[in-house]
Design an enzyme around this catalytic site. Structure first.
Site, PDB file in Angstrom:
ATOM      1  N   SER A 150       0.822  -1.213   0.000  1.00 21.42           N
ATOM      2  CA  SER A 150       0.000   0.000   0.000  1.00 21.42           C
ATOM      3  C   SER A 150       0.853   1.259   0.000  1.00 21.42           C
ATOM      4  CB  SER A 150      -0.889   0.033   1.246  1.00 21.42           C
ATOM      5  OG  SER A 150      -1.677  -1.103   1.308  1.00 21.42           O
ATOM      6  N   HIS A 204      -1.635  -2.714  -6.931  1.00 21.36           N
ATOM      7  CA  HIS A 204      -2.239  -2.498  -5.621  1.00 21.36           C
ATOM      8  C   HIS A 204      -3.743  -2.795  -5.640  1.00 21.36           C
ATOM      9  CE1 HIS A 204      -3.428   0.460  -2.236  1.00 21.36           C
ATOM     10  NE2 HIS A 204      -3.032  -0.681  -1.714  1.00 21.36           N
ATOM     11  N   GLU A 209      -4.557  -0.266  -8.572  1.00 17.66           N
ATOM     12  CA  GLU A 209      -3.616   0.770  -8.990  1.00 17.66           C
ATOM     13  C   GLU A 209      -2.338   0.105  -9.512  1.00 17.66           C
ATOM     14  OE1 GLU A 209      -4.957   4.297  -5.894  1.00 17.66           O
ATOM     15  OE2 GLU A 209      -3.466   2.865  -5.220  1.00 17.66           O
ATOM     16  N   ASN A 235      -5.304   6.030  -1.588  1.00  9.71           N
ATOM     17  CA  ASN A 235      -4.875   6.123  -0.188  1.00  9.71           C
ATOM     18  C   ASN A 235      -4.455   7.541   0.188  1.00  9.71           C
ATOM     19  OD1 ASN A 235      -5.532   3.594   0.545  1.00  9.71           O
ATOM     20  ND2 ASN A 235      -3.487   2.746   0.391  1.00  9.71           N
TER      21      ASN A 235
HETATM   22  N1  LIG Z   1      -5.061  -5.010   4.509  1.00  7.99           N
HETATM   23  C1  LIG Z   1      -5.408  -4.179   3.533  1.00  7.99           C
HETATM   24  O1  LIG Z   1      -6.486  -3.581   3.547  1.00  7.99           O
HETATM   25  C2  LIG Z   1      -4.490  -3.959   2.346  1.00  7.99           C
HETATM   26  C3  LIG Z   1      -5.017  -3.378   1.192  1.00  7.99           C
HETATM   27  C4  LIG Z   1      -4.184  -3.239   0.075  1.00  7.99           C
HETATM   28  C5  LIG Z   1      -2.850  -3.627   0.148  1.00  7.99           C
HETATM   29  N2  LIG Z   1      -2.378  -4.170   1.307  1.00  7.99           N
HETATM   30  C6  LIG Z   1      -0.971  -4.590   1.322  1.00  7.99           C
HETATM   31  O2  LIG Z   1      -0.944  -6.006   1.181  1.00  7.99           O
HETATM   32  C7  LIG Z   1       0.180  -6.521   1.902  1.00  7.99           C
HETATM   33  C8  LIG Z   1      -0.321  -7.570   2.877  1.00  7.99           C
HETATM   34  O3  LIG Z   1      -1.214  -6.973   3.780  1.00  7.99           O
HETATM   35  P1  LIG Z   1      -2.234  -7.864   4.635  1.00  7.99           P
HETATM   36  O4  LIG Z   1      -3.197  -6.927   5.253  1.00  7.99           O
HETATM   37  O5  LIG Z   1      -2.732  -8.998   3.804  1.00  7.99           O
HETATM   38  O6  LIG Z   1      -1.235  -8.420   5.756  1.00  7.99           O
HETATM   39  P2  LIG Z   1      -1.445  -9.668   6.735  1.00  7.99           P
HETATM   40  O7  LIG Z   1      -0.656  -9.381   7.934  1.00  7.99           O
HETATM   41  O8  LIG Z   1      -2.891  -9.997   6.873  1.00  7.99           O
HETATM   42  O9  LIG Z   1      -0.752 -10.865   5.912  1.00  7.99           O
HETATM   43  C9  LIG Z   1       0.606 -10.911   5.633  1.00  7.99           C
HETATM   44  C10 LIG Z   1       1.028 -12.359   5.547  1.00  7.99           C
HETATM   45  O10 LIG Z   1       2.366 -12.427   5.079  1.00  7.99           O
HETATM   46  C11 LIG Z   1       2.932 -13.559   5.681  1.00  7.99           C
HETATM   47  N3  LIG Z   1       4.390 -13.486   5.562  1.00  7.99           N
HETATM   48  C12 LIG Z   1       5.259 -12.725   6.249  1.00  7.99           C
HETATM   49  N4  LIG Z   1       6.518 -12.917   5.800  1.00  7.99           N
HETATM   50  C13 LIG Z   1       6.426 -13.818   4.795  1.00  7.99           C
HETATM   51  C14 LIG Z   1       7.367 -14.433   3.939  1.00  7.99           C
HETATM   52  N5  LIG Z   1       8.675 -14.160   4.036  1.00  7.99           N
HETATM   53  N6  LIG Z   1       6.930 -15.317   3.012  1.00  7.99           N
HETATM   54  C15 LIG Z   1       5.616 -15.610   2.932  1.00  7.99           C
HETATM   55  N7  LIG Z   1       4.666 -15.059   3.718  1.00  7.99           N
HETATM   56  C16 LIG Z   1       5.072 -14.189   4.644  1.00  7.99           C
HETATM   57  C17 LIG Z   1       2.428 -13.543   7.110  1.00  7.99           C
HETATM   58  O11 LIG Z   1       2.532 -14.830   7.711  1.00  7.99           O
HETATM   59  C18 LIG Z   1       0.981 -13.096   6.892  1.00  7.99           C
HETATM   60  O12 LIG Z   1       0.084 -14.187   6.788  1.00  7.99           O
HETATM   61  C19 LIG Z   1       0.880  -5.338   2.565  1.00  7.99           C
HETATM   62  O13 LIG Z   1       1.947  -4.932   1.787  1.00  7.99           O
HETATM   63  C20 LIG Z   1      -0.211  -4.277   2.591  1.00  7.99           C
HETATM   64  O14 LIG Z   1       0.336  -2.997   2.508  1.00  7.99           O
HETATM   65  C21 LIG Z   1      -3.160  -4.375   2.404  1.00  7.99           C
END
Ligand SMILES: NC(=O)c1ccc[n+]([C@@H]2O[C@H](COP(=O)([O-])OP(=O)(O)OC[C@H]3O[C@@H](n4cnc5c(N)ncnc54)[C@H](O)[C@@H]3O)[C@@H](O)[C@H]2O)c1
Length: 290
Positions: free
Chosen positions: A123, A144, A156, A195
């Site tokens: 993000s 994104h 995005e 965002n």
């Molecule tokens: N949550 C949102 O609303 C949202 C929206 C758009 C983008 N994002 C982006 O998406 C990404 C993930 O966010 P999220 O909310 O799903 O996070 P989350 O914490 O729910 O999930 C992240 C996952 O990554 C795993 N992980 C960590 N290190 C790892 C590795 N080396 N190899 C494999 N898996 C690994 C963790 O175990 C976890 O399950 C971030 O970069 C965030 O900025 C999030």
């Protein structure tokens, strides 16, 4: 390479975003492998696929055959090597921490085929900070998705200076094939488009709360009933994760050094208490009955 060459997709990280992005790809006909270092999270992602697909059939959104094909298309593994070895396109959705993402991309560069595009769903972290961890910076970009990824249409696609036109075009075409609406962002601007807009709204909502101007509920109501937004800033933070609000603010502060980007006191308090929103059962609102 062109879009027809994209057949196998790997999604790295099966959390909030990754479990839905992988299922989205599988539903749209892509052989998809979802991977995570946490086996519990992987099991949850698989259980979600097993309950979501029949639910779509019941609602008449998918036929039995489509649901079965989607289930056959998706597999889950804790081995990154296994997940990406045949991937034409990789979508990374691990924690929003630069150091972790750089390590993941360095590993992806070694393990994924040389032609594979490596996208980050980050993000806030722009791909130019990650691309140098690979020997294919022209194939590393931000794609994104929004939460929940199975529902939200916008994606995005950010073309930093290192990203080739081919990579950007294939990524936008892939989004079209996933029935999303991609927008082309021509510069690596912090927060991309939406965002930035929501960041301004959230900062203002937190300021109003912390100044005692109105309650969480009333600030959210103003946004919903006055502006027609589907939910207010507090409900949205609970959905996306207050931990994410916190880490995104910290990343912005580290990048710019500007104190205005520091997370606000009430966000810090929630973060320390582990009240991160729906996923922990409590955030700005209580979800303990869910
Ligand atoms: N949550 C949102 O609303 C949202 C929206 C758009 C983008 N994002 C982006 O998406 C990404 C993930 O966010 P999220 O909310 O799903 O996070 P989350 O914490 O729910 O999930 C992240 C996952 O990554 C795993 N992980 C960590 N290190 C790892 C590795 N080396 N190899 C494999 N898996 C690994 C963790 O175990 C976890 O399950 C971030 O970069 C965030 O900025 C999030």
């Amino acid at each position: 390479m062109n879009i027809a060459d994209v057949k196998n997709i790997a999604v790295v990280g099966a959390g909030n975003m990754g479990h839905q992005i992988s299922l989205l790809c599988a539903i749209h006909g892509y052989k998809t492998t979802c991977t995570d270092i946490n086996t519990e999270i992987l099991k949850k992602a698989e259980a979600f696929a097993d309950s979501y697909l029949p639910g779509r059939v019941e609602k008449g959104r998918l036929t039995e055959a489509q649901a079965k094909a989607a289930r056959d298309n998706i597999s889950f593994t804790s081995s990154l090597k296994e997940a990406v070895k045949d991937a034409d396109y990789v979508i990374e959705a691990v924690l929003e921490v630069l150091d972790i993402k750089q390590k993941v991309f360095a590993a992806l560069d070694k393990l994924a085929p040389p032609h594979a595009i490596l996208a980050t769903n980050s993000s806030a972290i722009v791909s130019s900070k990650i691309a140098d961890a690979t020997n294919r910076p022209d194939k590393v970009l931000n794609v994104h998705f929004f939460n929940p990824a199975l529902v939200m249409k916008l994606v995005e696609v950010v073309q930093g200076p290192h990203v080739s036109d081919e990579t950007r075009q294939i990524s936008m075409e892939l989004c079209n094939r996933l029935e999303k609406v991609p927008v082309h962002i021509k510069k690596e601007v912090e927060g991309f488009l939406l965002n930035r807009i929501f960041g301004a709204i959230t900062r203002e909502a937190l300021w109003l709360l912390e100044m005692g101007v109105a309650s969480i509920e009333d600030i959210d109501k103003a946004q919903v009933y006055g502006a027609g937004h589907p939910m207010g800033a507090f409900r949205l933070m609970d959905l996306t994760g207050i931990d994410l609000t916190y880490t995104m603010s910290m990343e912005k502060f580290k990048e710019t050094g500007e104190p205005r980007h520091l997370p606000s006191p009430s966000v810090v308090e929630k973060y320390i208490k582990g009240e991160w929103g729906e996923k922990t059962g409590k955030g700005w609102y209580d979800y303990s009955d869910k």
